[in-house]
Write a protein that holds these residues in place. Structure first.
Motif: not given
Length: 219
Positions: A110-124
């Motif tokens: 969620q933090q990565a999403a807020r920063e616009g830096a989300v990756t597949w690693f975060h999601i999986l």
């Protein structure tokens, strides 16, 4: 009386009646998290509609999605041929370590999403630890399906990088989904149902604008 089988076949499009029926029968016979109480011998409306929508989405996305799923089936066949049927204990736990890891993975995504830096690693990673902290068979099954679906989506993304020439009209282009968290899509994130999401489940306006531009041929 509403003919849900007919509606499901309309969702899927012509020529896919057999596949729709096979998926609907499987869902009704083995799905452990029904959205209703109509669990009898006849395939229910929910399972018909779910099957029709699933086939329709797969067909609309074209050969890429079908090809990856075919590879998954081939790998499963290889595993069965090599190891035979496997019936291991789940090994998941709702003890503090697993719950903490799930919370940390969720917050990092969620933090990565807020920063616009989300990756597949975060999601999986989030989906993995949510699954590993489930001990209820029905909820574990649902989480494992999410893990599998995210994994397939990641493979599709890898394949798109090596095949940038996408044919078809602008409306057919595969633009990233707004949802990055399957829990939001499945209604588990309460704030996403009927109101703005407060938990970073969406990538935000940039992706929405990208989708709008692509659909109007301005990519």
């Amino acid at each position: 009386m509403t003919n849900y089988r007919k509606i499901a076949n309309e969702f899927a499009g012509p020529g896919h009646e057999g596949l729709v029926e096979a998926i609907a029968v499987y869902h009704h016979g083995y799905e452990s998290m029904h959205m209703h109480q109509d669990i009898g011998k006849r395939v229910c409306s929910y399972c018909w509609l779910r099957a029709g929508r699933a086939v329709g989405v797969m067909v609309s996305r074209g050969a890429l999605a079908v090809g990856v799923l075919a590879e998954v089936l081939a790998e499963r066949a290889r595993q069965d041929e090599k190891f035979g049927p496997q019936n291991w204990p789940d090994g998941t736990s709702d003890h503090s370590f697993h719950l903490v890891m799930a919370d940390q993975a969720r917050e990092a995504c969620q933090q990565a999403a807020r920063e616009g830096a989300v990756t597949w690693f975060h999601i999986l990673r989030e989906e993995f630890w949510e699954g590993m902290s489930e001990v209820d068979p029905a909820r574990l099954r649902a989480e494992l399906l999410q893990i599998a679906a995210v994994s397939v989506a990641w493979v599709e993304a890898l394949d798109r990088r090596t095949a940038p020439d996408i044919s078809g009209s602008p409306s057919d282009l595969d633009v990233p989904e707004l949802l990055i968290d399957p829990d939001c899509r499945d209604g588990k994130c309460g704030s996403c149902v009927g109101g703005p999401c407060e938990h970073g489940c969406h990538q935000g306006g940039a992706v929405a604008e990208q989708r709008k531009q692509v659909r109007h041929g301005r990519s």
